[in-house]
Scaffold this active site. Sequence first.
Site, PDB file in Angstrom:
ATOM      1  N   THR A 114      -2.256   3.331  12.365  1.00 50.39           N
ATOM      2  CA  THR A 114      -1.067   3.208  13.203  1.00 50.39           C
ATOM      3  C   THR A 114      -1.209   4.072  14.441  1.00 50.39           C
ATOM      4  O   THR A 114      -0.853   3.660  15.557  1.00 50.39           O
ATOM      5  CB  THR A 114       0.189   3.605  12.412  1.00 50.39           C
ATOM      6  OG1 THR A 114       0.113   3.009  11.119  1.00 50.39           O
ATOM      7  CG2 THR A 114       1.431   3.138  13.102  1.00 50.39           C
ATOM      8  N   HIS A 138       6.943  -2.905   0.113  1.00 41.42           N
ATOM      9  CA  HIS A 138       6.197  -2.194   1.136  1.00 41.42           C
ATOM     10  C   HIS A 138       5.430  -3.135   2.059  1.00 41.42           C
ATOM     11  O   HIS A 138       5.530  -2.991   3.273  1.00 41.42           O
ATOM     12  CB  HIS A 138       5.341  -1.059   0.593  1.00 41.42           C
ATOM     13  CG  HIS A 138       5.077  -0.113   1.712  1.00 41.42           C
ATOM     14  ND1 HIS A 138       6.043   0.739   2.199  1.00 41.42           N
ATOM     15  CD2 HIS A 138       4.038  -0.006   2.559  1.00 41.42           C
ATOM     16  CE1 HIS A 138       5.585   1.358   3.269  1.00 41.42           C
ATOM     17  NE2 HIS A 138       4.363   0.925   3.506  1.00 41.42           N
ATOM     18  N   SER A 198      10.889 -20.523   1.888  1.00 38.28           N
ATOM     19  CA  SER A 198      10.768 -20.817   3.312  1.00 38.28           C
ATOM     20  C   SER A 198       9.712 -19.936   3.970  1.00 38.28           C
ATOM     21  O   SER A 198       8.876 -20.406   4.743  1.00 38.28           O
ATOM     22  CB  SER A 198      12.130 -20.619   3.972  1.00 38.28           C
ATOM     23  OG  SER A 198      11.996 -20.270   5.310  1.00 38.28           O
ATOM     24  N   SER A 199       9.727 -18.638   3.638  1.00 35.99           N
ATOM     25  CA  SER A 199       8.752 -17.725   4.243  1.00 35.99           C
ATOM     26  C   SER A 199       7.330 -18.108   3.869  1.00 35.99           C
ATOM     27  O   SER A 199       6.423 -18.043   4.700  1.00 35.99           O
ATOM     28  CB  SER A 199       8.984 -16.292   3.769  1.00 35.99           C
ATOM     29  OG  SER A 199      10.173 -15.811   4.252  1.00 35.99           O
ATOM     30  N   SER A 242       1.469  -5.603  22.290  1.00 30.98           N
ATOM     31  CA  SER A 242       0.088  -5.659  22.782  1.00 30.98           C
ATOM     32  C   SER A 242      -0.116  -6.797  23.774  1.00 30.98           C
ATOM     33  O   SER A 242      -1.109  -6.806  24.503  1.00 30.98           O
ATOM     34  CB  SER A 242      -0.891  -5.825  21.624  1.00 30.98           C
ATOM     35  OG  SER A 242      -0.716  -4.808  20.679  1.00 30.98           O
ATOM     36  N   HIS A 268       5.566   5.243  -2.984  1.00 32.76           N
ATOM     37  CA  HIS A 268       6.131   6.348  -2.196  1.00 32.76           C
ATOM     38  C   HIS A 268       7.628   6.152  -1.963  1.00 32.76           C
ATOM     39  O   HIS A 268       8.283   7.047  -1.455  1.00 32.76           O
ATOM     40  CB  HIS A 268       5.376   6.557  -0.879  1.00 32.76           C
ATOM     41  CG  HIS A 268       5.478   5.433   0.094  1.00 32.76           C
ATOM     42  ND1 HIS A 268       4.449   5.042   0.905  1.00 32.76           N
ATOM     43  CD2 HIS A 268       6.489   4.588   0.390  1.00 32.76           C
ATOM     44  CE1 HIS A 268       4.827   4.032   1.656  1.00 32.76           C
ATOM     45  NE2 HIS A 268       6.052   3.740   1.362  1.00 32.76           N
ATOM     46  N   HIS A 269       8.132   4.968  -2.328  1.00 32.97           N
ATOM     47  CA  HIS A 269       9.584   4.785  -2.284  1.00 32.97           C
ATOM     48  C   HIS A 269      10.243   5.334  -3.543  1.00 32.97           C
ATOM     49  O   HIS A 269      11.449   5.287  -3.672  1.00 32.97           O
ATOM     50  CB  HIS A 269       9.930   3.296  -2.160  1.00 32.97           C
ATOM     51  CG  HIS A 269       9.425   2.676  -0.906  1.00 32.97           C
ATOM     52  ND1 HIS A 269      10.176   2.591   0.234  1.00 32.97           N
ATOM     53  CD2 HIS A 269       8.230   2.133  -0.597  1.00 32.97           C
ATOM     54  CE1 HIS A 269       9.471   1.995   1.189  1.00 32.97           C
ATOM     55  NE2 HIS A 269       8.285   1.710   0.714  1.00 32.97           N
ATOM     56  N   ARG A 327      23.141   8.510   1.620  1.00 31.23           N
ATOM     57  CA  ARG A 327      23.374   7.191   2.180  1.00 31.23           C
ATOM     58  C   ARG A 327      24.259   6.375   1.230  1.00 31.23           C
ATOM     59  O   ARG A 327      24.453   6.750   0.079  1.00 31.23           O
ATOM     60  CB  ARG A 327      22.056   6.461   2.454  1.00 31.23           C
ATOM     61  CG  ARG A 327      21.164   6.330   1.255  1.00 31.23           C
ATOM     62  CD  ARG A 327      19.754   5.857   1.621  1.00 31.23           C
ATOM     63  NE  ARG A 327      19.718   4.450   1.977  1.00 31.23           N
ATOM     64  CZ  ARG A 327      18.670   3.650   1.724  1.00 31.23           C
ATOM     65  NH1 ARG A 327      17.605   4.121   1.109  1.00 31.23           N
ATOM     66  NH2 ARG A 327      18.677   2.397   2.078  1.00 31.23           N
ATOM     67  N   LYS A 332      -3.254   2.472  17.049  1.00 29.35           N
ATOM     68  CA  LYS A 332      -2.502   1.511  17.852  1.00 29.35           C
ATOM     69  C   LYS A 332      -1.716   2.208  18.962  1.00 29.35           C
ATOM     70  O   LYS A 332      -1.781   1.801  20.121  1.00 29.35           O
ATOM     71  CB  LYS A 332      -1.536   0.723  16.965  1.00 29.35           C
ATOM     72  CG  LYS A 332      -2.249  -0.280  16.124  1.00 29.35           C
ATOM     73  CD  LYS A 332      -1.282  -1.025  15.272  1.00 29.35           C
ATOM     74  CE  LYS A 332      -1.943  -2.247  14.709  1.00 29.35           C
ATOM     75  NZ  LYS A 332      -2.338  -3.204  15.737  1.00 29.35           N
ATOM     76  N   ASP A 380       0.196 -28.611  18.325  1.00 26.48           N
ATOM     77  CA  ASP A 380       1.408 -28.283  17.573  1.00 26.48           C
ATOM     78  C   ASP A 380       0.984 -27.404  16.412  1.00 26.48           C
ATOM     79  O   ASP A 380      -0.180 -27.024  16.322  1.00 26.48           O
ATOM     80  CB  ASP A 380       2.110 -29.557  17.060  1.00 26.48           C
ATOM     81  CG  ASP A 380       3.605 -29.328  16.875  1.00 26.48           C
ATOM     82  OD1 ASP A 380       3.967 -28.522  16.016  1.00 26.48           O
ATOM     83  OD2 ASP A 380       4.411 -29.940  17.609  1.00 26.48           O
ATOM     84  N   TYR A 402       5.821  -4.015   6.524  1.00 19.47           N
ATOM     85  CA  TYR A 402       4.775  -4.283   7.523  1.00 19.47           C
ATOM     86  C   TYR A 402       4.856  -5.709   8.027  1.00 19.47           C
ATOM     87  O   TYR A 402       4.459  -5.987   9.163  1.00 19.47           O
ATOM     88  CB  TYR A 402       3.390  -3.951   6.965  1.00 19.47           C
ATOM     89  CG  TYR A 402       3.250  -2.466   6.752  1.00 19.47           C
ATOM     90  CD1 TYR A 402       3.702  -1.585   7.714  1.00 19.47           C
ATOM     91  CD2 TYR A 402       2.718  -1.945   5.592  1.00 19.47           C
ATOM     92  CE1 TYR A 402       3.622  -0.228   7.534  1.00 19.47           C
ATOM     93  CE2 TYR A 402       2.627  -0.582   5.396  1.00 19.47           C
ATOM     94  CZ  TYR A 402       3.081   0.285   6.368  1.00 19.47           C
ATOM     95  OH  TYR A 402       3.008   1.624   6.179  1.00 19.47           O
ATOM     96  N   HIS A 452      24.494  -6.136   4.891  1.00 17.30           N
ATOM     97  CA  HIS A 452      23.926  -5.797   6.194  1.00 17.30           C
ATOM     98  C   HIS A 452      22.400  -5.740   6.093  1.00 17.30           C
ATOM     99  O   HIS A 452      21.685  -6.353   6.884  1.00 17.30           O
ATOM    100  CB  HIS A 452      24.488  -4.464   6.687  1.00 17.30           C
ATOM    101  CG  HIS A 452      23.734  -3.865   7.836  1.00 17.30           C
ATOM    102  ND1 HIS A 452      23.829  -4.356   9.115  1.00 17.30           N
ATOM    103  CD2 HIS A 452      22.847  -2.833   7.896  1.00 17.30           C
ATOM    104  CE1 HIS A 452      23.045  -3.634   9.920  1.00 17.30           C
ATOM    105  NE2 HIS A 452      22.432  -2.712   9.198  1.00 17.30           N
ATOM    106  N   TRP A 497      20.402  -3.122  -0.619  1.00 20.23           N
ATOM    107  CA  TRP A 497      19.537  -4.278  -0.355  1.00 20.23           C
ATOM    108  C   TRP A 497      18.326  -4.278  -1.280  1.00 20.23           C
ATOM    109  O   TRP A 497      17.663  -5.302  -1.414  1.00 20.23           O
ATOM    110  CB  TRP A 497      19.106  -4.309   1.105  1.00 20.23           C
ATOM    111  CG  TRP A 497      17.893  -3.482   1.419  1.00 20.23           C
ATOM    112  CD1 TRP A 497      17.868  -2.147   1.678  1.00 20.23           C
ATOM    113  CD2 TRP A 497      16.536  -3.925   1.473  1.00 20.23           C
ATOM    114  NE1 TRP A 497      16.579  -1.735   1.885  1.00 20.23           N
ATOM    115  CE2 TRP A 497      15.735  -2.803   1.775  1.00 20.23           C
ATOM    116  CE3 TRP A 497      15.905  -5.153   1.305  1.00 20.23           C
ATOM    117  CZ2 TRP A 497      14.354  -2.869   1.906  1.00 20.23           C
ATOM    118  CZ3 TRP A 497      14.516  -5.213   1.438  1.00 20.23           C
ATOM    119  CH2 TRP A 497      13.757  -4.083   1.731  1.00 20.23           C
ATOM    120  N   GLU A 552       6.404  -5.920   2.761  1.00 19.00           N
ATOM    121  CA  GLU A 552       7.487  -6.513   3.529  1.00 19.00           C
ATOM    122  C   GLU A 552       7.807  -5.710   4.789  1.00 19.00           C
ATOM    123  O   GLU A 552       8.031  -6.284   5.848  1.00 19.00           O
ATOM    124  CB  GLU A 552       8.740  -6.633   2.639  1.00 19.00           C
ATOM    125  CG  GLU A 552      10.033  -6.908   3.367  1.00 19.00           C
ATOM    126  CD  GLU A 552      10.115  -8.315   3.921  1.00 19.00           C
ATOM    127  OE1 GLU A 552       9.286  -9.153   3.531  1.00 19.00           O
ATOM    128  OE2 GLU A 552      11.011  -8.556   4.743  1.00 19.00           O
TER     129      GLU A 552
END
Lengths: 67, 547, 291
Positions: free
Chosen positions: B337, B262, B178-179, B277, B311-312, B459, B340, B114, B266, B85, B150, B264
């Site tokens: 943040t 991390h 690809s990314s 925006s 921090h993870h 979890r 924003k 293009d 963002y 998932h 994951w 990722e």
Amino acid sequence: MIKIVVLGFFLFILYSLGSALYYMMNDGAGSQRMMKALAMRIGASIALFGFMMFAFWMGWIQPDGRF
Amino acid sequence: MATTTTDIEADIHHAHDDHDHGPEPGLMRWVKTTNHKDIGYLYMWFAFAMLLIGGAMAMVIRAELFTPGLQFVEPQFFNQMTTMHGLIMVFGAIMPAFVGLANIQIPTMVGAPDMALPRMNNWSFWILPFAGAMLLSTMFMEGGGPAFGWTFYAPLSTTFAPDSTDFFIFAIHMLGFSSIMGAINIIATVMNMRASGMKLMDMPLFVWTWFITAFLLIAAMPVLAGAVTMMLTDRNFGTSFFDAAGGGDPVMFQHIFWFFGHPEVYIMILPAFGIVSQIIPTFARKPLFGYSSMVYATASIAILSFVVWAHHMFLTGMPVAGQMYFMYATILISVPTGVKVFNWVTTMWKGSMTFEIPMMWAIAFVILFTVGGLSGLMLGIVPADIQYHDTYFVVAHFHYVLVSGALFSIIAGVYYWLPKWCGRMFNEKLAKIHFWWAVISVNVLFFPMHFLGLAGMPRRIPDYSLQFADFNLIASLGGFAFGLSFLLLAYIVVDCIRNGKRVEEPRVWESAKGLEWTLPTPAPYHTFNDEPSRELILKESSHTGVH
Amino acid sequence: MQSNEQYYVPSGSYWPMVGSVGMAALLGGFASSLHDNHLGTGIMVLGLGIILFMVFGWMGQVVQESEAGHYNLQVDKSFRIGMGWFIFSEVMFFAAFFGALFYAREFSVPWLNGEGNNFWTGELLWPEFKAAWPLVEMPDPQLYPSPDGLIHAWGIPAINTMLLLASGATLTWAHWALLNNKRDQLIYGMIATIVLGVIFIGFQVAEYGEAYGHLNLKMTSGVYGSTFFMLTGFHGFHVVLGTIMLVVILMRVIRGHFDADNHFGFEAVAWYWHFVDVVWLGLFIYVYWLV
């Protein structure tokens, strides 16, 4: 001390390579700035290699030193 | 000699240049296409298909957690569900959907014909179905699919993982490839294909946020490729990067993973900021408040994202100095943040607001993303994180920012631009039902998880003790309702494309600003054959122009 | 107001799809072959073949279009930006492995010896273990046997450093020649670069033979062997690719492609080589010399 000199050299090489990359993208074909930066990075690489050989010869640095 | 060259030139020009004609008929149009809109639509449909698959897995998870005890699935299969998932939603749904929106919108927003590298653009997309199929195929292999979460921490993913993990590793390699190609294309498009009258600080915010996201992708995805490569050699070729018996360290995997991971997260939220925006000024009928502060805030968030990864990992036993540094750096991110969020609110302040469907989603984004952001602040504080770590509080946090954040912004963007794409208006009555249905059920689904986490429910566990039963029941009911809302979304979109009321005017939303709204509706196959002028760009600017 | 008609948007192409099929076959086949599926190896080789077919077909088409003069300065710049950021992504790929090297050397190995707040780690896991770098005595010698020796920096690696640095110089010499329209010097410079690259690869193969054959230094020799072979292996792979690309460019030069104003293909490959060259310097300093 030797570590700092070597690291400084290496960072300078990365910097000149990076700036050459920037000129490559921005100036287009045949950029003189890029060619100068690339020549600089090769010069610095050779100088660094020479310096390391010299430091080894002077006994300032030891490669792995265990065998 | 000279004549021959010209002949060949003319010949090849007719054979290859694709400005003059429309799409190729038939299925091959989609296989061979170099058109940014075609490729963008492919991305969007792929992302939606993966969203449904990943969503079905979430339904399995919520069904299992409906009541205490083991109900429907084996614990091992449950773990496969949580793992797949997460992987499918992150790499298959959210990221491709954003790349799809970028592909469709960025050339139209910067006045380009293009994308800069159209053939590579096609390849970036067509790797995805193969990578997605390889990832899904692991579920049917002997020993089952990946079941290690994951984040695929070693040694669960190295020593104790099923054989299918090697397929998973290569699927990640392909997705990363690809990314990276997609990101390079976006950078080249923004830097090189922008109309010459558009300065960097004239760009719409969606373009800015994607531009910065593309740099994050190029810097972060190769690190992930390196991490899975080390996993591969640890598993099959006897290296010991992540094995302490050979001098490595499983925690090193976490460091490398989160150095990617991390940025990722963002990567998955900055484009969302961009979409919101774009939408809020349109329906507040005011220029975006604090445009340049938005740009600088996005850039600061991007830079900070590379220095906060640990921090993870507060519970891995890092030195106190490390914990302090990563805590303060993390909390620092709340400043840009916050800039924003306040800018969005101030854009709406005293605006002549109307509440069309995209605006409702955008406002829901602002509110619910803020909820997720605040729980993120709580998690960023070391002493508190020791309590929250690996509980449902974390699950609540990242679902608030990823579902009611990133996913809501994608839905908002689709509702906002869909009439432009297909020249038809969606059924606004149904869309309103869809909005309230989704926004209520998503809160019923994820809000109780805060309480579950604070009470200590871990979890990734298929069973739980009795005191968690009520909240889990509520969350599961919300989950089923939220899952169903996507079938309604699918109906609304298909109905819009097939039978929607025709829209003729270029400016679908009468107060919308931006170059994309100067194109005819539906958007022509080839965008901007003539470069838009500086006057037009300034007139269409969503932050300086008069609304 | 300039017209965007100038920008070359290619018509549809099968090559990306061919590439995707090839990539899926290569990687899927590789993954199956890791689990004793003999069909896997075949699929992997087939995938590699498809990818080679795709690369030559796709690039061939690009070369044809380039020589036909379709690419204006703006297209050229798109290619440059693409190549530049691709090289940056490669830098980050190597950064992951360099990061692993530094982490193992500075953190995980000393920690296993009980350094910092890891006293009990050292006491309880492998009390006999003594931290050292290069790591020769592994914490668990049963699982990860010790090598009998290491590759000395003052040997093949130093020669290889000289070779690669020299190849960078000859390549720049060729680059200057291209800009000044000295075709002979360009060709000689390219040939010299390729020869130096091939000798480098030869030495690298010999070094691996020495490590595996005589020194018992393998990928399985603990985290030192892991980082050593991962870094030098991926670097060697890049040198091989770079050499093949240099050969292709040399053949294009001999056919009369490129001039002082239009030579993106040459620059892209030259750039790749410069990048590989600097990575080697990093390897020489931090893997072989351990400064």
